[in-house]
Write a protein that holds these residues in place. Structure first.
Motif, short mmCIF file in Angstrom:
data_model
loop_
_atom_site.label_atom_id
_atom_site.label_comp_id
_atom_site.label_asym_id
_atom_site.label_seq_id
_atom_site.Cartn_x
_atom_site.Cartn_y
_atom_site.Cartn_z
N PRO A 127 125.19 -67.63 21.13
CA PRO A 127 125.73 -66.78 20.06
C PRO A 127 127.23 -66.51 20.22
CG PRO A 127 123.64 -65.91 20.84
CD PRO A 127 124.02 -66.98 21.80
N THR A 128 127.66 -66.32 21.46
CA THR A 128 129.09 -66.11 21.72
C THR A 128 129.89 -67.34 21.32
OG1 THR A 128 128.56 -64.63 23.55
CG2 THR A 128 130.78 -65.55 23.50
N GLN A 129 129.37 -68.51 21.64
CA GLN A 129 130.08 -69.74 21.29
C GLN A 129 130.22 -69.87 19.78
OE1 GLN A 129 129.34 -73.43 23.45
NE2 GLN A 129 127.83 -72.37 24.72
N LEU A 130 129.17 -69.59 19.04
CA LEU A 130 129.22 -69.74 17.58
C LEU A 130 130.14 -68.70 16.95
CD1 LEU A 130 125.45 -70.55 16.99
CD2 LEU A 130 127.39 -72.15 16.85
N ALA A 131 130.15 -67.49 17.50
CA ALA A 131 131.09 -66.48 17.03
C ALA A 131 132.53 -66.91 17.32
CB ALA A 131 130.79 -65.13 17.68
N SER A 132 132.71 -67.57 18.46
CA SER A 132 134.04 -68.05 18.84
C SER A 132 134.52 -69.15 17.89
CB SER A 132 134.02 -68.57 20.27
OG SER A 132 133.61 -67.56 21.18
N VAL A 133 133.62 -70.01 17.46
CA VAL A 133 133.98 -71.04 16.48
C VAL A 133 134.59 -70.38 15.25
CG1 VAL A 133 133.08 -72.79 14.90
CG2 VAL A 133 132.24 -72.70 17.27
N ALA A 134 133.93 -69.34 14.76
CA ALA A 134 134.42 -68.65 13.56
C ALA A 134 135.81 -68.07 13.81
CB ALA A 134 133.44 -67.54 13.17
N ALA A 135 136.03 -67.50 14.99
CA ALA A 135 137.33 -66.89 15.28
C ALA A 135 138.45 -67.92 15.37
CB ALA A 135 137.23 -66.10 16.59
N TRP A 136 138.19 -69.04 16.07
CA TRP A 136 139.24 -70.06 16.23
C TRP A 136 139.58 -70.74 14.91
CZ3 TRP A 136 142.17 -69.68 20.18
CH2 TRP A 136 141.68 -69.33 21.44
N GLN A 137 138.66 -70.70 13.97
CA GLN A 137 138.89 -71.40 12.69
C GLN A 137 139.62 -70.54 11.66
OE1 GLN A 137 134.91 -72.76 11.67
NE2 GLN A 137 135.25 -74.76 12.63
N ASP A 138 139.91 -69.30 12.00
CA ASP A 138 140.56 -68.41 11.03
C ASP A 138 141.89 -67.89 11.57
OD1 ASP A 138 140.25 -66.64 8.48
OD2 ASP A 138 140.82 -65.23 10.07
N GLU A 139 142.92 -67.92 10.75
CA GLU A 139 144.24 -67.42 11.15
C GLU A 139 144.64 -66.14 10.43
OE1 GLU A 139 146.46 -68.33 13.54
OE2 GLU A 139 144.94 -69.76 14.24
N SER A 140 144.00 -65.83 9.31
CA SER A 140 144.44 -64.67 8.52
C SER A 140 144.33 -63.37 9.31
CB SER A 140 143.65 -64.58 7.22
OG SER A 140 142.26 -64.42 7.47
N HIS A 141 143.26 -63.22 10.08
CA HIS A 141 143.11 -61.98 10.85
C HIS A 141 144.14 -61.91 11.98
CE1 HIS A 141 140.86 -64.61 13.65
NE2 HIS A 141 140.98 -63.66 14.55
N VAL A 142 144.59 -63.05 12.48
CA VAL A 142 145.59 -63.07 13.55
C VAL A 142 146.95 -62.65 12.99
CG1 VAL A 142 146.53 -64.44 15.43
CG2 VAL A 142 144.27 -64.97 14.54
N ILE A 143 147.25 -63.10 11.79
CA ILE A 143 148.51 -62.71 11.13
C ILE A 143 148.52 -61.21 10.89
CG2 ILE A 143 149.86 -62.96 9.01
CD1 ILE A 143 148.80 -65.87 8.89
N ASP A 144 147.40 -60.67 10.41
CA ASP A 144 147.30 -59.22 10.20
C ASP A 144 147.46 -58.46 11.52
OD1 ASP A 144 146.83 -59.73 7.53
OD2 ASP A 144 144.64 -59.50 7.67
N ASN A 145 146.91 -59.01 12.57
CA ASN A 145 147.00 -58.39 13.89
C ASN A 145 148.46 -58.29 14.34
OD1 ASN A 145 145.65 -57.31 16.18
ND2 ASN A 145 145.90 -59.25 17.28
N ARG A 146 149.19 -59.37 14.16
CA ARG A 146 150.62 -59.36 14.55
C ARG A 146 151.39 -58.31 13.76
NH1 ARG A 146 149.92 -65.12 15.29
NH2 ARG A 146 150.49 -65.61 13.15
N GLU A 147 151.09 -58.18 12.49
CA GLU A 147 151.81 -57.20 11.66
C GLU A 147 151.55 -55.78 12.16
OE1 GLU A 147 154.15 -55.28 9.07
OE2 GLU A 147 154.15 -57.43 9.57
N ALA A 148 150.32 -55.51 12.57
CA ALA A 148 150.00 -54.18 13.09
C ALA A 148 150.81 -53.87 14.35
CB ALA A 148 148.50 -54.07 13.37
N TYR A 149 150.97 -54.87 15.21
CA TYR A 149 151.78 -54.66 16.42
C TYR A 149 153.26 -54.51 16.09
CZ TYR A 149 147.85 -55.48 19.56
OH TYR A 149 146.66 -55.38 20.24
#
Length: 399
Positions: A283-305
């Motif tokens: 389950p962790t691996q499959l959740a990780s697949v979803a995370a590595w395939q998305d950049e929009s949340h990472v961009i939002d994360n940078r803006e918050a910092y």
């Protein structure tokens, strides 16, 4: 038991707990923690949904090498992010999923060090992530520290390292963006290290877990594999990188990352890990697949910092000797008194917890490069970071 266990230093947060226990803080104030680099932003909902949806797969034994779809997602992400030459960084040969970079960095040293050779050294920056030191000691090697100071822009002066050190070096740890300074190594500096690794036959382990926390969307930090690609070094010989979803995607508890690079090294590291018993749950691996395939949340994360850095630095301007780092979520201010005293008195007066810089460093060449510094992790919500900065300002002005 292993006698080398007696050489391990207390972890920084053990020392910090003892430092705080020696004083009392104002009861009416809320405790603001800026000491631990634990992301507090919300984890991506779609990742959690993927995790929950696949909990039934806990009935399956995972393989140490990981699911093909996870390795493919990682290979695709890394190839795009670091501009790797097409088809050179493959899911099958160049990627190993790991349970966070902490366990992987430690395990890597155990697999790399050849104890049959005399006086093995593991070289690392100073200050540093303490796992590097512990990994060196328990692998049978001796840690050798390279001071990071304002004079060298917090990047070790590799050209000044004695030849005898390189001749005994088996593994070089680098951290870019750096913990705790946030300094980013340039492509030219990485290529210099690759040349040294070829000349003296050592492995470079590049800890890049802060690589996705930067300020300029057009200029992300360069990585070690990227420097390899620019050299046409498509076998990534002697070069291995460590990445994590902890900081990038606010998923420290997922314990998910990867090791990538030299296929020959990873083949042997996989053998070690097969015995190590460290396969990532499905389950962790499959959740990780979803995370590595998305950049929009990472961009939002940078803006918050970005918002937190701008707000905190505006308050501390003219109060402390501190500047925005190249990347990461840390501030590394120079303190008017020793960092340990600063941290203890700040907690006693303002109930703000920061980490003394000396706890992240060792004495080398006659001094501890973290002695007059503290580390601030801007992981708390924006309002808390602003409140902490105001309290720090009041404290410094009271000195």
């Amino acid at each position: 038991m292993n006698p080398d266990l007696s050489q391990l230093h207390p972890y920084p947060f053990e020392k910090l707990a003892a430092l705080k226990a020696a004083v009392s803080a104002p009861a009416q104030l809320t405790d603001i923690m800026l000491s631990i680099g634990e992301p507090k932003h919300e984890p991506p909902a779609f990742v959690l949904e993927t995790l929950v949806k696949n909990l039934g797969k806990l009935s399956n034994y995972p393989t140490t090498k990981g699911l093909p779809e996870l390795r493919e997602a990682i290979a695709t992400w890394a190839s795009k992010r670091f501009h790797l030459n097409s088809g050179t960084f493959t899911a099958d040969k160049h990627v190993l999923p790991v349970n966070g970079t902490r366990e992987a960095l430690f395990a890597f040293a155990q697999a790399i060090v050849d104890r049959s050779k005399p006086n093995p050294l593991i070289v690392s920056p100073n200050p540093f992530y303490q796992i590097y030191e512990g990994a060196a000691i328990l692998s049978g090697a001796e840690p050798y520290f390279l001071n990071c100071t304002p004079e060298n822009n917090f990047i070790p002066d590799f050209a000044a390292v004695p030849t005898a050190v390189w001749e005994h070096c088996q593994l070089l740890f680098i951290c870019s963006p750096g913990n705790p300074t946030g300094a980013v190594m340039s492509s030219a500096q990485l290529k210099q290290l690759i040349a040294l690794a070829d000349q003296y036959d050592f492995v470079i382990a590049s800890d890049e877990c802060y690589s996705e926390l930067y300020f300029d969307e057009q200029n992300p930090p360069v990585g070690l594999l990227q420097a390899c690609a620019e050299l046409g070094r498509d076998d990534f010989a002697r070069c291995v990188v460590f990445h994590s979803l902890s900081k990038r995607s606010n998923l420290p508890g997922l314990r998910s990352g990867f090791v990538g690079g030299d296929a020959k090294i990873l083949e042997k590291f996989l053998l070690y890990r097969t015995y190590h018993g460290c396969a990532m749950p499905v389950p962790t691996q499959l959740a990780s697949v979803a995370a590595w395939q998305d950049e929009s949340h990472v961009i939002d994360n940078r803006e918050a910092y970005r918002q937190k850095f701008d707000a905190v630095l505006a308050i501390l301007d003219g109060v402390l000797d501190v500047a925005k780092p190249d990347a990461s979520f840390y501030l590394w201010p120079k303190t008017p008194i020793k960092g340990e005293d600063f941290a203890q008195q700040l907690f006693a007066q303002q109930k703000v917890t920061v980490l003394p810089g000396s706890y992240l460093a060792r004495e080398a060449n006659g001094f501890n490069p973290g002695e007059y510094y503290v580390r601030l992790a801007l992981v708390a919500p924006l309002a808390e970071c602003i409140q902490a900065a105001e309290r720090i300002k009041a404290f410094v002005q009271s000195l």
